[in-house]
Design an enzyme around this catalytic site. Sequence first.
Site, PDB file in Angstrom:
ATOM      1  N   GLU A 260       0.733  -1.370  -0.071  1.00 18.44           N
ATOM      2  CA  GLU A 260       0.092  -0.038   0.150  1.00 18.44           C
ATOM      3  C   GLU A 260       0.998   1.346  -0.001  1.00 18.44           C
ATOM      4  OE1 GLU A 260      -2.658  -0.084   3.098  1.00 18.44           O
ATOM      5  OE2 GLU A 260      -3.636  -1.491   2.740  1.00 18.44           O
ATOM      6  N   SER A 286      -4.941   1.767   0.261  1.00 21.37           N
ATOM      7  CA  SER A 286      -5.788   0.978   1.178  1.00 21.37           C
ATOM      8  C   SER A 286      -7.507   1.597   0.853  1.00 21.37           C
ATOM      9  CB  SER A 286      -5.652   1.568   2.504  1.00 21.37           C
ATOM     10  OG  SER A 286      -5.925   3.121   2.892  1.00 21.37           O
TER      11      SER A 286
END
Length: 370
Positions: A260, A286
Site C-alpha cells: 500500500e 488502502s
Amino acid sequence: MSFHIVADSCCELTADMKKRENIEIAPLTLEVGGESILDDETFDQKYFLKRVAECPECPKSACPSPDYFRKSFLNGAERCYAVTLSAQLSGSYNSAVLGANLAQEENDDLKIHVFNARSASIRETLIVKKIVECEEAGGVGAVLKALSGMVDLDLMTVNGKTHRQKTDQLAIWKQEVIRTVEQAYAPEGSMAVLHGNLAPKGCVVKQSAVAPQMRKHTGPARCFECEEEAVKAIYGGSIQDGDVIVIRNEGPKGGPGMREMLTATAALVGMGYSEKVALITDGRFSGATRGPCIGHISPETSQRGPIAALMDGDRITIDIDGGSLSVELSEEDLKKRLDRLPEFQYKITEGYLYRYAREVSSADEGAVLK
C-alpha cells in the site's frame, strides 16, 4: 425479526449501545500475578495497573471461551452477530467461530455472522453501529426489496422459499438508510477502472473520494522510483499544485508484493495536497485513501509497462468520467523510451519472495502465483 450482537470487551460501546438489551459484551480475562481479572463492568483500571507494577512478569490475556459465545447465540434471537478484535491479535475471532458452530449444531435455523474487525476498540464500535442501523432499517430483506427491479426474486432458495416470499413479509424499510435505486447515494459505485496509453490493461481509482475539480486533471509528471523517494519530496516541499506524482516499482513483481502507498497518500493529505495533486502508481492503496490516487496500473514498471517510460514534465491526463489515464506521448515515442530501458533487476534474488516475484501475475490478473 429479532437480532442479537455480542462483541468482545475491546469494543467501546457508546452510552446508547449500553442501554440496549440486544447488545452484549463478552469479557476478556486479564491474568497478572496469578490473579484473573475480568474486563467487564467491574474492571478497576487503577487496581489492575497497581498489580502490573507489582508483578515481575508481563500480564497475559485470555479470550472469551467458545461456550460463552455459544450461549450468547442461543438467546432466542433469529439472527446473531459477533464482533471481535483482529484475529491477528487475539483468539476471540476463532473462539466466536467455534461458538457459532456449536450453537448451529443445536439450532440449524440460527443465522450467525462473525465479524473479524481486523482492528480493535472504535472499529469494533463502528461495526456494531452499522449492524444496528442495517437491521433496524429492514436488513437483507430491505436490500432485496430495493433491488427488486434488478434481481429475480422468484428463484427458489435453500430454505425452500423464494426471496419474494421474504420481501413480501417485510415490515420495516427505512429508505434513508437503505435507499431505493432511484434515490441511490451515487449514480455509480465507489470504484472506477480507467484505461489508456498509460494503463493498457487498466488501473483503479476510488472515485467517490476524488474532489470534483480533480476528476479531470492534466499536470506534469513527477517521477519517483519508490514510495520513500516520493514521501521525501512531499515533505520536502518540492511538490507543486497540479503535479502528478508517479511512483514506480511497487507492483506485484517490482515491489515485490504490491504494498500500500499509505505513507505517500497520508503525506499528501497532511500537507494539504489531496485536492491539488494527483498520484499514480503500479502499487496499491488502502480503502481509506482520499484524493485522485490511481493504483494497480497494469502492466507494471517491471513488465515494461508505459509507466516505466515516463519522465519528469510529461503531461499526464486523468479523466475519471471518461474512464481514461493517458500521457501526451505518441506510441512511437513510448516504444523508443521503453526500448532504451535497462533489463529489469529483481530487488530480492533468493528465497520465497524471489520465487513470488518471478511467478506472480500482473495486477489486472489478480496478482496471483501462476
